[in-house]
Write a protein that holds these residues in place. Structure first.
Motif, PDB file in Angstrom:
ATOM      1  N   GLY A  93       0.805  -1.210   0.000  1.00 21.84           N
ATOM      2  CA  GLY A  93       0.000   0.000   0.000  1.00 21.84           C
ATOM      3  C   GLY A  93       0.841   1.263   0.000  1.00 21.84           C
ATOM      4  N   LEU A  94       1.919   1.276   0.791  1.00 23.61           N
ATOM      5  CA  LEU A  94       2.772   2.459   0.865  1.00 23.61           C
ATOM      6  C   LEU A  94       3.424   2.761  -0.477  1.00 23.61           C
ATOM      7  N   TRP A  95       3.962   1.731  -1.137  1.00 21.85           N
ATOM      8  CA  TRP A  95       4.562   1.944  -2.450  1.00 21.85           C
ATOM      9  C   TRP A  95       3.516   2.418  -3.454  1.00 21.85           C
ATOM     10  N   THR A  96       2.300   1.880  -3.382  1.00 26.50           N
ATOM     11  CA  THR A  96       1.255   2.292  -4.319  1.00 26.50           C
ATOM     12  C   THR A  96       0.936   3.770  -4.158  1.00 26.50           C
ATOM     13  N   ALA A  97       0.768   4.204  -2.925  1.00 30.02           N
ATOM     14  CA  ALA A  97       0.469   5.613  -2.684  1.00 30.02           C
ATOM     15  C   ALA A  97       1.622   6.506  -3.108  1.00 30.02           C
ATOM     16  N   LEU A  98       2.843   6.113  -2.762  1.00 28.67           N
ATOM     17  CA  LEU A  98       4.008   6.933  -3.097  1.00 28.67           C
ATOM     18  C   LEU A  98       4.207   7.037  -4.605  1.00 28.67           C
ATOM     19  N   LEU A  99       4.131   5.910  -5.293  1.00 34.26           N
ATOM     20  CA  LEU A  99       4.347   5.925  -6.743  1.00 34.26           C
ATOM     21  C   LEU A  99       3.218   6.652  -7.464  1.00 34.26           C
ATOM     22  N   ALA A 100       1.997   6.578  -6.927  1.00 28.75           N
ATOM     23  CA  ALA A 100       0.890   7.317  -7.540  1.00 28.75           C
ATOM     24  C   ALA A 100       1.161   8.816  -7.490  1.00 28.75           C
ATOM     25  N   LYS A 101       1.703   9.303  -6.375  1.00 30.71           N
ATOM     26  CA  LYS A 101       2.024  10.730  -6.285  1.00 30.71           C
ATOM     27  C   LYS A 101       3.226  11.092  -7.144  1.00 30.71           C
ATOM     28  N   GLU A 102       4.176  10.171  -7.285  1.00 30.67           N
ATOM     29  CA  GLU A 102       5.300  10.448  -8.174  1.00 30.67           C
ATOM     30  C   GLU A 102       4.832  10.520  -9.620  1.00 30.67           C
TER      31      GLU A 102
ATOM     32  N   ASP B  37       1.751  11.336 -10.653  1.00 30.15           N
ATOM     33  CA  ASP B  37       0.865  12.490 -10.828  1.00 30.15           C
ATOM     34  C   ASP B  37       0.794  13.248  -9.500  1.00 30.15           C
ATOM     35  N   PRO B  38       1.656  14.244  -9.323  1.00 31.06           N
ATOM     36  CA  PRO B  38       1.665  14.975  -8.053  1.00 31.06           C
ATOM     37  C   PRO B  38       0.334  15.640  -7.713  1.00 31.06           C
ATOM     38  N   SER B  39      -0.511  15.875  -8.708  1.00 29.97           N
ATOM     39  CA  SER B  39      -1.789  16.536  -8.439  1.00 29.97           C
ATOM     40  C   SER B  39      -2.864  15.564  -7.965  1.00 29.97           C
ATOM     41  N   ALA B  40      -2.597  14.267  -8.030  1.00 31.59           N
ATOM     42  CA  ALA B  40      -3.607  13.282  -7.643  1.00 31.59           C
ATOM     43  C   ALA B  40      -3.876  13.354  -6.138  1.00 31.59           C
ATOM     44  N   ASP B  41      -5.142  13.247  -5.789  1.00 34.14           N
ATOM     45  CA  ASP B  41      -5.547  13.215  -4.380  1.00 34.14           C
ATOM     46  C   ASP B  41      -5.570  11.748  -3.945  1.00 34.14           C
ATOM     47  N   VAL B  42      -4.610  11.368  -3.117  1.00 34.52           N
ATOM     48  CA  VAL B  42      -4.426   9.970  -2.716  1.00 34.52           C
ATOM     49  C   VAL B  42      -4.677   9.839  -1.219  1.00 34.52           C
ATOM     50  N   VAL B  43      -5.491   8.872  -0.859  1.00 33.42           N
ATOM     51  CA  VAL B  43      -5.759   8.551   0.542  1.00 33.42           C
ATOM     52  C   VAL B  43      -5.314   7.123   0.801  1.00 33.42           C
ATOM     53  N   LEU B  44      -4.610   6.897   1.918  1.00 28.61           N
ATOM     54  CA  LEU B  44      -4.238   5.557   2.353  1.00 28.61           C
ATOM     55  C   LEU B  44      -4.844   5.315   3.727  1.00 28.61           C
TER      56      LEU B  44
ATOM     57  N   GLU C  85      16.414   1.005  -3.730  1.00 26.77           N
ATOM     58  CA  GLU C  85      17.620   1.628  -3.184  1.00 26.77           C
ATOM     59  C   GLU C  85      17.667   3.118  -3.506  1.00 26.77           C
ATOM     60  N   ASP C  86      17.282   3.471  -4.731  1.00 29.54           N
ATOM     61  CA  ASP C  86      17.277   4.880  -5.127  1.00 29.54           C
ATOM     62  C   ASP C  86      16.270   5.678  -4.302  1.00 29.54           C
ATOM     63  N   ALA C  87      15.097   5.090  -4.035  1.00 34.87           N
ATOM     64  CA  ALA C  87      14.083   5.782  -3.235  1.00 34.87           C
ATOM     65  C   ALA C  87      14.543   5.962  -1.797  1.00 34.87           C
ATOM     66  N   VAL C  88      15.211   4.946  -1.241  1.00 41.58           N
ATOM     67  CA  VAL C  88      15.751   5.068   0.118  1.00 41.58           C
ATOM     68  C   VAL C  88      16.697   6.257   0.196  1.00 41.58           C
ATOM     69  N   GLU C  89      17.543   6.408  -0.820  1.00 43.53           N
ATOM     70  CA  GLU C  89      18.479   7.539  -0.837  1.00 43.53           C
ATOM     71  C   GLU C  89      17.757   8.851  -1.103  1.00 43.53           C
ATOM     72  N   ARG C  90      16.843   8.849  -2.068  1.00 44.51           N
ATOM     73  CA  ARG C  90      16.170  10.089  -2.466  1.00 44.51           C
ATOM     74  C   ARG C  90      15.337  10.676  -1.328  1.00 44.51           C
TER      75      ARG C  90
ATOM     76  N   GLY D 202       2.065  14.630   0.131  1.00 44.71           N
ATOM     77  CA  GLY D 202       0.667  15.035   0.191  1.00 44.71           C
ATOM     78  C   GLY D 202      -0.342  13.905   0.270  1.00 44.71           C
ATOM     79  N   VAL D 203       0.120  12.666   0.441  1.00 45.11           N
ATOM     80  CA  VAL D 203      -0.826  11.567   0.651  1.00 45.11           C
ATOM     81  C   VAL D 203      -1.502  11.766   2.002  1.00 45.11           C
ATOM     82  N   ARG D 204      -2.802  11.570   2.043  1.00 45.44           N
ATOM     83  CA  ARG D 204      -3.542  11.617   3.310  1.00 45.44           C
ATOM     84  C   ARG D 204      -3.540  10.204   3.907  1.00 45.44           C
ATOM     85  N   VAL D 205      -2.824  10.028   5.000  1.00 39.83           N
ATOM     86  CA  VAL D 205      -2.670   8.722   5.633  1.00 39.83           C
ATOM     87  C   VAL D 205      -3.497   8.690   6.909  1.00 39.83           C
ATOM     88  N   HIS D 206      -4.386   7.700   7.012  1.00 33.51           N
ATOM     89  CA  HIS D 206      -5.232   7.545   8.199  1.00 33.51           C
ATOM     90  C   HIS D 206      -5.036   6.145   8.760  1.00 33.51           C
ATOM     91  N   GLU D 207      -4.401   6.085   9.948  1.00 33.05           N
ATOM     92  CA  GLU D 207      -4.229   4.807  10.623  1.00 33.05           C
ATOM     93  C   GLU D 207      -5.413   4.541  11.547  1.00 33.05           C
TER      94      GLU D 207
END
Length: 464
Positions: free
Chosen positions: A46-55, A57-64, A116-121, A207-212
């Motif tokens: 789920g985390l990768w899906t939300a992160l990659l979705a924002k990468e 399309d930064p304008s996408a409204d993503v909720v996790l 690995e690149d994302a960990v660094e970035r 900008g992902v809205r994360v609700h635990e």
């Protein structure tokens, strides 16, 4: 029984989650909301899906949304082996998709590098170490398998070293080690909980809205949108990605394709300099043995030894629940095999002992599906090798939700689902027969009996 004394003071909690740097939970979602993409599940997938979705399309409204806290389940309980394989190992992939295994291996290595690149970035502090991994023979009949494993891995792009008994003991010293293969490039060791928490922080920063503490309870289609009910409201989304893995899917028709099996691990106290010297282990590789009831082992950043595996437990009556996180009989078995492997560590105590659910599929690796006329995508069945493969799964889900034909979505791995598990009681009977046959195979120099050979012919695998 001296090995049991080492369990006297263990904390019954995952070592990785017992961390003072654990971030606070985000607030639960109260009331309804709308979004472009809703991701259900706060593990790696789920985390990768939300992160990659924002990468993308930064304008996408993503909720996790996550029913507990990010990293609570398998993503915070695993051994921290981040492997390039998308198919639960080269052997499993070669047996199932021989015509596209070269592509799968290439995409897997590309995916590992992207992690690995994302960990660094994103500056994720997760003790990332690109050490590679060892397969170590601990029984004489396993030694001839090593050369074949090395040759096959090299054929598909890996960099390996075949080690005899002296060479492998120069890497990690145990009197039980008879030989090994070091795959030098295709595995990184990682602190799994900190990776999950770092991905959560990256999502929030984008900008992902994360609700635990916000479980998804039901899913329904309403014309052009999909609605997911939560305890305190309803989320309406144009697209939904389901990443609940071992937990029951919100889509009932998907549930027969996975079962939860429980895996267990111990973590030692930090080793002294003298004990570290007795082990060697200067290159810090993770390792496992090739038995059906195998161990996976690694050293942590603070010089503890994680000792996991061997028992895999399925219980038809109990599903996924915290009461299954502790299994004293398995912890006792793990302690016994630990000291048999490392007698020079006599007197070391275990600080933590825990278990967790694995989402198992009949083909031993991830599968995908869509529903509700392409508005919902699903990935599950990683079968214990999801630390790396979940990122690839996220890419596939986003491709499917976009209706895009890509190299990933054209794969048979993506287009075809595995056989479902049969209903109970046939499921429990079959799993019980399989577990007994796998144990017999380990005792009989790896020979597979009629039951296992039948499963092989049916494409059901069960090789580990």
């Amino acid at each position: 029984m001296d090995h049991l004394k080492a369990l006297r003071d263990t904390a019954p909690t995952p070592f990785w989650l017992d961390d003072p740097r654990r971030p606070p939970a985000t607030p639960a979602l109260v009331g309804g909301t709308t979004c472009d993409l809703l991701v259900v599940g706060g593990g790696y997938a789920g985390l990768w899906t939300a992160l990659l979705a924002k990468e993308r399309d930064p304008s996408a409204d993503v909720v996790l949304i996550e029913g507990e806290e990010v990293g609570h389940a398998a993503s915070g309980r695993n051994g921290g082996f981040c492997e390039s394989s998308l198919t639960h190992g080269l052997g499993n992939g070669l047996a199932r998709w021989p015509g596209e295994i070269a592509t799968l291996e290439r995409l897997g290595r590309k995916n590992l590098q992207a992690i690995e690149d994302a960990v660094e970035r994103y500056g994720i502090d997760c003790d990332w170490e690109r050490t590679g991994s060892l397969t170590i023979a601990t029984e004489p009949h396993q030694v001839p398998w090593l050369a074949e494993e090395a040759e096959t891995a090299e054929r598909y792009g890996a960099t390996t070293a075949l080690l005899d008994a002296d060479a492998v003991r120069a890497e990690i010293d145990s009197p039980t080690f008879l030989g090994g293969v070091w795959n030098k490039s295709d595995t990184a060791m990682v602190n799994p909980a900190r990776l999950a928490w770092g991905l959560k922080r990256a999502c929030l920063d984008l900008g992902v809205r994360v609700h635990e503490h916000t479980p998804g309870l039901a899913l329904d289609e309403h014309g052009a949108v999909v609605a997911v009910r939560t305890p305190y409201g309803r989320i309406t989304a144009r697209r939904v990605a389901l990443a609940t893995n071992a937990y029951p899917s919100l889509l009932r028709r998907h549930r027969p394709y996975t079962i939860p099996v429980y895996d267990y691990a111990l973590m030692t106290e930090p080793l002294s300099a003298e004990r570290l010297a007795a082990l060697g282990w200067k290159n810090r590789q993770g390792w496992s043995d090739p038995a059906n009831h195998f161990h996976y082992v690694r050293i942590s950043a603070d010089d503890r030894v994680l000792w996991g595996g061997y028992d895999v437990v399925y219980d038809r009556s109990r599903g996924v629940g915290a009461e299954r996180d502790r299994r004293p009989e398995t912890f006792a078995t793990l302690a016994r095999t630990f000291f048999r492997t490392f007698p020079q560590l006599e007197g070391v105590r275990f600080s933590h002992a825990w278990g967790g659910a694995i989402d198992t599929s009949t083909r031993f690796c991830v599968f995908f599906d869509t529903s509700h006329r392409g508005k919902v995508a699903y990935a599950a069945g990683f079968t214990g090798l999801g630390v790396g493969a979940t990122r690839f799964g996220a890419e596939v889900m986003l491709d499917l939700l976009a209706g895009a034909r890509t190299e990933r979505t054209s794969l048979k791995l993506v287009r075809r689902k595995p056989l479902p598990f049969p209903p109970e009681p046939a499921r429990s009977i079959g799993i019980g027969l399989t577990q007994r046959s796998l144990a017999r195979s380990d005792r009989d120099e790896g020979r597979r009996d009629l039951w296992l050979r039948t499963l092989d012919r049916l494409g059901l695998g069960f090789g580990s």
